[in-house]
Design a protein around this motif. Structure first.
Motif, PDB file in Angstrom:
ATOM      1  N   HIS A   1       0.831  -1.210   0.000  1.00  0.00           N
ATOM      2  CA  HIS A   1       0.000   0.000   0.000  1.00  0.00           C
ATOM      3  C   HIS A   1       0.863   1.257   0.000  1.00  0.00           C
ATOM      4  N   LYS A   2       2.069   1.162  -0.554  1.00  0.00           N
ATOM      5  CA  LYS A   2       3.007   2.282  -0.636  1.00  0.00           C
ATOM      6  C   LYS A   2       3.517   2.391  -2.073  1.00  0.00           C
ATOM      7  N   PRO A   3       2.994   3.359  -2.841  1.00  0.00           N
ATOM      8  CA  PRO A   3       3.359   3.441  -4.256  1.00  0.00           C
ATOM      9  C   PRO A   3       4.807   3.867  -4.477  1.00  0.00           C
ATOM     10  N   PHE A   4       5.436   3.247  -5.493  1.00  0.00           N
ATOM     11  CA  PHE A   4       6.755   3.694  -5.946  1.00  0.00           C
ATOM     12  C   PHE A   4       7.039   3.116  -7.313  1.00  0.00           C
ATOM     13  N   TYR A   5       8.038   3.666  -7.957  1.00  0.00           N
ATOM     14  CA  TYR A   5       8.480   3.192  -9.268  1.00  0.00           C
ATOM     15  C   TYR A   5       9.997   3.191  -9.270  1.00  0.00           C
ATOM     16  N   LYS A   6      10.577   2.046  -9.647  1.00  0.00           N
ATOM     17  CA  LYS A   6      12.035   1.919  -9.726  1.00  0.00           C
ATOM     18  C   LYS A   6      12.403   1.247 -11.034  1.00  0.00           C
ATOM     19  N   VAL A   7      13.485   1.718 -11.620  1.00  0.00           N
ATOM     20  CA  VAL A   7      14.065   1.057 -12.781  1.00  0.00           C
ATOM     21  C   VAL A   7      15.351   0.414 -12.291  1.00  0.00           C
ATOM     22  N   VAL A   8      15.458  -0.896 -12.478  1.00  0.00           N
ATOM     23  CA  VAL A   8      16.624  -1.649 -12.007  1.00  0.00           C
ATOM     24  C   VAL A   8      17.251  -2.369 -13.192  1.00  0.00           C
ATOM     25  N   SER A   9      18.508  -2.724 -13.039  1.00  0.00           N
ATOM     26  CA  SER A   9      19.185  -3.397 -14.155  1.00  0.00           C
ATOM     27  C   SER A   9      19.950  -4.608 -13.663  1.00  0.00           C
ATOM     28  N   SER A  10      20.178  -5.512 -14.612  1.00  0.00           N
ATOM     29  CA  SER A  10      21.045  -6.649 -14.316  1.00  0.00           C
ATOM     30  C   SER A  10      22.477  -6.142 -14.306  1.00  0.00           C
ATOM     31  N   GLU A  11      23.308  -6.756 -13.540  1.00  0.00           N
ATOM     32  CA  GLU A  11      24.680  -6.278 -13.394  1.00  0.00           C
ATOM     33  C   GLU A  11      25.675  -7.390 -13.706  1.00  0.00           C
ATOM     34  N   ALA A  12      25.296  -8.313 -14.583  1.00  0.00           N
ATOM     35  CA  ALA A  12      26.182  -9.432 -14.901  1.00  0.00           C
ATOM     36  C   ALA A  12      27.427  -8.929 -15.638  1.00  0.00           C
ATOM     37  N   PRO A  13      28.617  -9.318 -15.176  1.00  0.00           N
ATOM     38  CA  PRO A  13      29.848  -8.877 -15.827  1.00  0.00           C
ATOM     39  C   PRO A  13      29.906  -9.344 -17.285  1.00  0.00           C
ATOM     40  N   GLY A  14      30.308  -8.437 -18.161  1.00  0.00           N
ATOM     41  CA  GLY A  14      30.475  -8.771 -19.569  1.00  0.00           C
ATOM     42  C   GLY A  14      29.186  -8.800 -20.365  1.00  0.00           C
ATOM     43  N   GLU A  15      28.061  -8.539 -19.722  1.00  0.00           N
ATOM     44  CA  GLU A  15      26.781  -8.526 -20.431  1.00  0.00           C
ATOM     45  C   GLU A  15      26.275  -7.093 -20.555  1.00  0.00           C
ATOM     46  N   GLU A  16      25.503  -6.872 -21.604  1.00  0.00           N
ATOM     47  CA  GLU A  16      24.862  -5.563 -21.769  1.00  0.00           C
ATOM     48  C   GLU A  16      23.797  -5.417 -20.692  1.00  0.00           C
ATOM     49  N   ARG A  17      23.666  -4.208 -20.159  1.00  0.00           N
ATOM     50  CA  ARG A  17      22.668  -3.978 -19.122  1.00  0.00           C
ATOM     51  C   ARG A  17      21.270  -4.223 -19.654  1.00  0.00           C
TER      52      ARG A  17
END
Length: 131
Positions: free
Chosen positions: A40-56
């Motif tokens: 019941h707490k609104p928010f918006y986050k953009v997250v990314s993968s952080e694998a080494p050698g891979e494109e985000r």
């Protein structure tokens, strides 16, 4: 779309959850965009993968908030508009727009209705305090 999380209906995904943990939850669900609630707490986050050698690879976590029984200190109802435009692509950061809309309503009338019902008065108190 899930209630709590892709793993469990009663799991809380709070805004302060680390990016890596949130990214893993979305990745495990194969979700580029995940809409959820339960806190019941609104928010918006953009997250990314952080694998080494891979494109985000970007993923979007959207807590849609609560039309009733808010728990973020704001007693107004909250709903969310998710807009996906023509530039959106899987794994991209851009092209997604999230807007949380707040709407005032007669909180006191709602709390009185709860108090006059068979529901516990604690629900009326939570409407008044938005906690």
């Amino acid at each position: 779309m899930v209630h709590g999380s892709p793993r469990r209906v009663n799991e809380y995904l709070f805004e302060d959850r680390g990016h890596r943990s949130l990214s893993r939850a979305l990745e495990g669900a194969h979700a580029d965009i995940l809409c959820f609630g339960h806190t019941h707490k609104p928010f918006y986050k953009v997250v990314s993968s952080e694998a080494p050698g891979e494109e985000r690879y970007w993923r979007h976590a959207v807590n849609i908030g609560s039309v009733g029984k808010p728990k973020d200190g704001d007693p107004r109802a909250c709903y969310t508009i998710l807009a996906i435009d023509e530039t959106a692509r899987p794994g991209a950061k851009q092209g997604i727009n999230v807007e949380h809309i707040r709407v005032a309503y007669d909180v006191e009338a709602a709390t009185v209705a709860v108090e006059q019902s068979d529901l516990p008065n604690v629900y009326a108190d939570s409407l008044r305090t938005a906690q």
